[in-house]
Design an enzyme around this catalytic site. Structure first.
Site, PDB file in Angstrom:
ATOM      1  N   ASP A  31       8.642 -26.661  80.045  1.00  0.00           N
ATOM      2  CA  ASP A  31       8.770 -25.274  80.508  1.00  0.00           C
ATOM      3  C   ASP A  31       8.347 -25.116  81.974  1.00  0.00           C
ATOM      4  O   ASP A  31       7.520 -24.249  82.310  1.00  0.00           O
ATOM      5  CB  ASP A  31       7.901 -24.347  79.646  1.00  0.00           C
ATOM      6  CG  ASP A  31       8.106 -24.545  78.154  1.00  0.00           C
ATOM      7  OD1 ASP A  31       9.243 -24.796  77.754  1.00  0.00           O
ATOM      8  OD2 ASP A  31       7.124 -24.436  77.399  1.00  0.00           O
ATOM      9  N   GLU A 238      15.334 -17.087  74.985  1.00  0.00           N
ATOM     10  CA  GLU A 238      13.981 -17.204  75.565  1.00  0.00           C
ATOM     11  C   GLU A 238      14.113 -17.792  76.966  1.00  0.00           C
ATOM     12  O   GLU A 238      15.208 -17.964  77.482  1.00  0.00           O
ATOM     13  CB  GLU A 238      13.087 -18.088  74.682  1.00  0.00           C
ATOM     14  CG  GLU A 238      13.566 -19.529  74.564  1.00  0.00           C
ATOM     15  CD  GLU A 238      12.739 -20.367  73.595  1.00  0.00           C
ATOM     16  OE1 GLU A 238      11.825 -19.842  72.919  1.00  0.00           O
ATOM     17  OE2 GLU A 238      13.029 -21.577  73.492  1.00  0.00           O
TER      18      GLU A 238
HETATM   19  O1  FUB Z   1       6.895 -24.482  74.933  1.00  0.00           O
HETATM   20  C1  FUB Z   1       6.871 -23.580  73.871  1.00  0.00           C
HETATM   21  C2  FUB Z   1       8.130 -22.788  73.830  1.00  0.00           C
HETATM   22  O2  FUB Z   1       9.237 -23.663  73.707  1.00  0.00           O
HETATM   23  C3  FUB Z   1       8.427 -22.002  75.072  1.00  0.00           C
HETATM   24  O3  FUB Z   1       7.651 -20.864  75.211  1.00  0.00           O
HETATM   25  C4  FUB Z   1       9.869 -21.790  74.883  1.00  0.00           C
HETATM   26  O4  FUB Z   1      10.535 -21.295  75.997  1.00  0.00           O
HETATM   27  C5  FUB Z   1      10.323 -23.165  74.470  1.00  0.00           C
HETATM   28  O5  FUB Z   1      10.522 -24.013  75.562  1.00  0.00           O
END
Ligand code: FUB
Length: 339
Positions: A31, A238
């Site tokens: 991320d 997301e």
């Molecule tokens: O790293 C945890 C979660 O996985 C992140 O918050 C999301 O965007 C995904 O990458």
């Protein structure tokens, strides 16, 4: 969500075709939110660990506890792990799951924004402050008022205003909110209804809270109609990010269960944004998440994959690759592995 490990020979072949290599190998990172501060690249990633929690669609196996900041003095310099910048034990309101963070600089202060779960299992977004881009950061005692869900990305506009984009469905809990109010019985909209949008709020002058009530962003198709919840190849899931290129706002995001990084463009930080295409084809591992930053006149995508861990979805590694724009402002889609 499931874990699909590749057989060793397929993994080796994939690694040899990768367009870029992990920036750091001493820890697992994911991320990546990249910024250029004082002429250097600073990357604010999640710090992946093996927490021993079984896989599920809630993402409980993403059991991260702290953040490390990675820095690069130049494109030729090694990426440096600057050590622990913030641990969940030092965040009074948070209990677990330090997911995808971002950072901003204002004046001579640096602000680390991060989602974490409280003891009641609800995600909120917090902020921690430092005099240095690599920390250590001191967390505020409470989460940001009116924040919820995950994946904060803080964008500084040309006029000096800062905006936080956030939200994520499934494990990120956004499907439980309508009009910013939680309801445990809610799910994603039906396939023929508009998809849930990411959320935006302008930051207050002190960068510690929202200056306004958050609003939901619309992502539209080529006909000006909202992208529908059933359009899994294009709907927001997301990993929000915002950058500006040639005066246009580029909102980019992950489509989650279809594993694309996509973008949509608009004329205001609040949108609406019109779907523009894919930035990155799927990587090894279930999640895909990114940032985009300009450095010395070129644009780079910071992303992650799970090749270093052999395909373990919650043990990822950050990478970077140059992206290019066409004359019309569209982004040329990257393939993470050469075919
Ligand atoms: O790293 C945890 C979660 O996985 C992140 O918050 C999301 O965007 C995904 O990458």
């Amino acid at each position: 969500m499931s874990e699909e490990l590749l057989p060793p020979e397929e993994l080796q072949a994939l690694k040899s075709k990768a367009i870029s290599q992990p920036l750091v190998e001493n820890i697992y990172t994911a991320d990546p939110s990249a910024h250029v501060f004082n002429g250097k690249i600073y990357i604010y990633p999640s710090h992946d660990i093996e927490g021993g929690i079984p896989f599920n669609d809630n993402g409980d196996h993403f059991d991260m506890q702290d953040y490390h900041v990675i820095s690069m003095d130049s494109l030729d310099s090694p990426a440096v792990d600057n050590g622990q910048a913030l641990h969940v034990k030092d965040v009074p309101w948070a209990e677990r799951q330090m997911w995808a963070p971002d950072a901003a600089r204002k004046g001579d202060k640096y602000y680390l924004y991060f989602p974490a779960k409280k003891a009641d299992g609800m995600f909120q977004i917090g902020v921690a402050v430092s005099d240095s881009p690599v920390g250590p950061f001191t967390a505020e005692p409470e989460a940001i008022k009116h924040s919820y869900s995950i994946d904060p990305a803080v964008f500084e506009d040309d006029d000096g205003e800062y905006y936080m984009y956030f939200g994520g469905i499934w494990g990120g809990q956004l499907q439980n909110y309508r009009n910013h109010t939680y309801n445990a019985d809610l799910t994603e909209p039906a396939d023929d209804e508009p998809a849930l949008g990411p959320i935006v709020a302008k930051m207050a002058d002190d960068m510690l809270e929202f200056a306004e009530a958050p609003t939901e962003i619309s992502i539209l198709d080529e006909n000006g109609q909202p992208i529908l919840a059933g359009d899994h190849d294009r709907r927001f899931f997301e990993a929000a990010w915002m950058h500006k290129y040639n005066g246009k706002y580029y909102f980019s995001y992950s489509t989650g269960n279809t594993h694309f990084l996509c973008y949509a463009t608009g004329d205001s930080p609040y949108g609406p944004f019109t779907y523009g295409g894919k930035i990155l084809e799927p990587v090894l591992g279930w999640t895909t998440h990114h940032s985009i930053a300009e450095f010395e006149g070129k644009w780079y995508l910071f992303y992650h994959d799970s090749s270093l861990s052999g395909g373990i979805t919650h043990l990822r590694s950050i990478k970077m690759a140059e992206i290019k724009y066409r004359e019309d402002g569209s982004i040329i889609t990257l393939k993470p592995y050469i075919e």
